[in-house]
Scaffold this motif. Structure first.
Motif, PDB file in Angstrom:
ATOM      1  N   GLY A  88      -0.077   4.298   3.627  1.00  0.00           N
ATOM      2  CA  GLY A  88      -0.182   2.874   3.341  1.00  0.00           C
ATOM      3  C   GLY A  88       0.180   2.016   4.539  1.00  0.00           C
ATOM      4  O   GLY A  88      -0.276   0.879   4.660  1.00  0.00           O
ATOM      5  N   GLY A  89       1.013   2.566   5.447  1.00  0.00           N
ATOM      6  CA  GLY A  89       1.295   1.864   6.694  1.00  0.00           C
ATOM      7  C   GLY A  89       0.067   1.813   7.586  1.00  0.00           C
ATOM      8  O   GLY A  89      -0.218   0.790   8.219  1.00  0.00           O
ATOM      9  N   TYR A  90      -0.680   2.916   7.636  1.00  0.00           N
ATOM     10  CA  TYR A  90      -1.940   2.912   8.374  1.00  0.00           C
ATOM     11  C   TYR A  90      -2.917   1.910   7.754  1.00  0.00           C
ATOM     12  O   TYR A  90      -3.625   1.187   8.459  1.00  0.00           O
ATOM     13  N   GLN A 130      -9.441   2.043   2.650  1.00  0.00           N
ATOM     14  CA  GLN A 130      -8.433   1.333   1.852  1.00  0.00           C
ATOM     15  C   GLN A 130      -8.185  -0.113   2.278  1.00  0.00           C
ATOM     16  O   GLN A 130      -7.874  -0.943   1.412  1.00  0.00           O
ATOM     17  N   PRO A 131      -8.306  -0.474   3.558  1.00  0.00           N
ATOM     18  CA  PRO A 131      -8.197  -1.908   3.865  1.00  0.00           C
ATOM     19  C   PRO A 131      -9.215  -2.754   3.098  1.00  0.00           C
ATOM     20  O   PRO A 131      -8.917  -3.880   2.688  1.00  0.00           O
ATOM     21  N   ALA A 137      -3.382   1.185  -6.728  1.00  0.00           N
ATOM     22  CA  ALA A 137      -3.346   2.648  -6.715  1.00  0.00           C
ATOM     23  C   ALA A 137      -4.680   3.102  -6.139  1.00  0.00           C
ATOM     24  O   ALA A 137      -5.706   3.059  -6.821  1.00  0.00           O
ATOM     25  N   TYR A 138      -4.691   3.496  -4.883  1.00  0.00           N
ATOM     26  CA  TYR A 138      -5.941   3.784  -4.193  1.00  0.00           C
ATOM     27  C   TYR A 138      -6.656   4.975  -4.827  1.00  0.00           C
ATOM     28  O   TYR A 138      -6.032   6.003  -5.140  1.00  0.00           O
ATOM     29  N   SER A 152       0.835  -1.210   0.000  1.00  0.00           N
ATOM     30  CA  SER A 152       0.000   0.000   0.000  1.00  0.00           C
ATOM     31  C   SER A 152       0.865   1.254   0.000  1.00  0.00           C
ATOM     32  O   SER A 152       1.749   1.414   0.855  1.00  0.00           O
ATOM     33  N   HIS A 153       0.600   2.153  -0.935  1.00  0.00           N
ATOM     34  CA  HIS A 153       1.360   3.396  -1.057  1.00  0.00           C
ATOM     35  C   HIS A 153       0.815   4.461  -0.107  1.00  0.00           C
ATOM     36  O   HIS A 153      -0.260   4.323   0.488  1.00  0.00           O
TER      37      HIS A 153
END
Length: 328
Positions: free
Chosen positions: A186-188, A147-148, A128-129, A100-101
């Motif tokens: 993307g870490g979140y 996003q998850p 690509a969200y 995830s970016h």
């Protein structure tokens, strides 16, 4: 080559796309690794793209890098080959890594890492969200919380491809061995995938320059988590990453990049890149292939004047490893 950085929200522009091809050595084809051992070779890399949700409110373009069969003739001393579009997949079954970016980013801007993981024997899928990617038509920082769900949609799609007769990925994906990695926002997103009720197929995660998803606790089947964070990060302070780390109830580790900002250690040749690449690769080899030797290598890979490694990976995962089926 000089690389210029531009911080925007939670994103650091990492590298020109021209570096996609850098950093691996092509090796001859080899059989799939037995259970408990990650491949001891470096693969050529293929790349393909998918468009999910076309015509909907959440279009999702996905870039996938994967271990490829190397059929091209190579002259002695030739440089590294670029990823080949739609190349045949190498023999074997390969774990999936969902990448995830961050905000205002794109999957291809993280190719210096994703292509190296693919060369190490992983299928790396990067969406690509729709509302946080670079040049999004309607940018919405708050869309991170959705996003998850997008990430899970990508995983379901790949799982179907593994069973799809005639697709190049059919029979090549180890769909019960899935990892998640993300940088910044993307870490979140990655942390949000490890909420209560997550699938047992999700076996490990790496949060880079990020923290826990606000309002979401860690829960569900135990899955080791690795945090990577620069202690001079002004975008997401390291204290946020450490707070999330403390709240993880499972085996966990924290790699601190001394003097590291929000993402320059993800760029080849920059301070901390070698350690970050080594630790993340060994972590994926351990959690997704069950490679106990990779687990033993983790502290050594992190040992340097540049990084500090806090190791809380003390839970015995032998029962998890023993139920992994062969990747043949």
């Amino acid at each position: 080559m000089r690389v210029h950085f531009r911080v925007s929200g939670l994103f650091v522009l990492l590298l020109p796309i021209a570096l996609v091809a850098s950093g691996w050595v092509v090796a001859a084809p080899a059989p799939a690794a037995p259970p408990g051992f990650a491949p001891d070779r470096t693969y050529a890399v293929g790349v393909r793209t998918f468009d999910l949700g076309r015509g909907t409110a959440r279009p999702l373009r996905v870039t996938v890098w994967y271990p490829a069969r190397d059929d091209s003739p190579r002259s002695s001393g030739a440089g590294p080959a670029a990823p080949r579009r739609d190349a045949p997949v190498a023999a074997g079954r390969f774990p999936i890594v969902l990448f995830s970016h961050g905000l205002h980013s794109l999957p291809e801007l993280h190719a210096p890492l994703t292509t190296r993981w693919a060369a190490a024997g992983f299928v790396v899928a990067a969406p690509a969200y729709p509302h946080t990617k670079r040049a999004a038509r309607r940018f919405d920082r708050g869309d991170i919380r959705r996003q998850p769900g997008d990430a899970r949609r990508v995983i379901r799609y790949l799982t179907r491809l593994d069973r799809a007769s005639g697709d190049r990925f059919a029979g090549r994906l180890a769909v019960t061995r899935i990892g998640a990695v993300g940088h910044s926002a993307g870490g979140y997103t990655t942390a949000g995938l490890f909420a209560p009720g997550h699938s047992a197929r999700l076996r490990g995660g790496i949060v880079i320059g990020g923290a826990g998803m606000p309002g979401t606790a860690f829960g569900g089947p135990a899955a080791p988590l690795l945090f990577v964070h620069g202690d001079a990060d002004r975008v997401v302070p390291v204290s946020r990453g450490r707070d999330a780390f403390r709240r993880v109830p499972w085996p966990k580790a924290f790699l601190t990049v001394r003097g590291g900002g929000h993402g320059e250690y993800l760029v080849p040749g920059r301070r901390g890149f070698a350690q970050t690449l080594a630790v993340t690769t060994e972590f994926l080899r351990w959690t997704l292939y069950g490679d106990t030797q990779a687990r033993r290598h983790l502290p050594t890979s992190a040992s340097s004047e540049v990084t500090v490694f806090a190791d809380r990976l003390d839970r015995d995962l032998s029962t998890e490893t023993s139920r992994l089926r062969p990747l043949g």
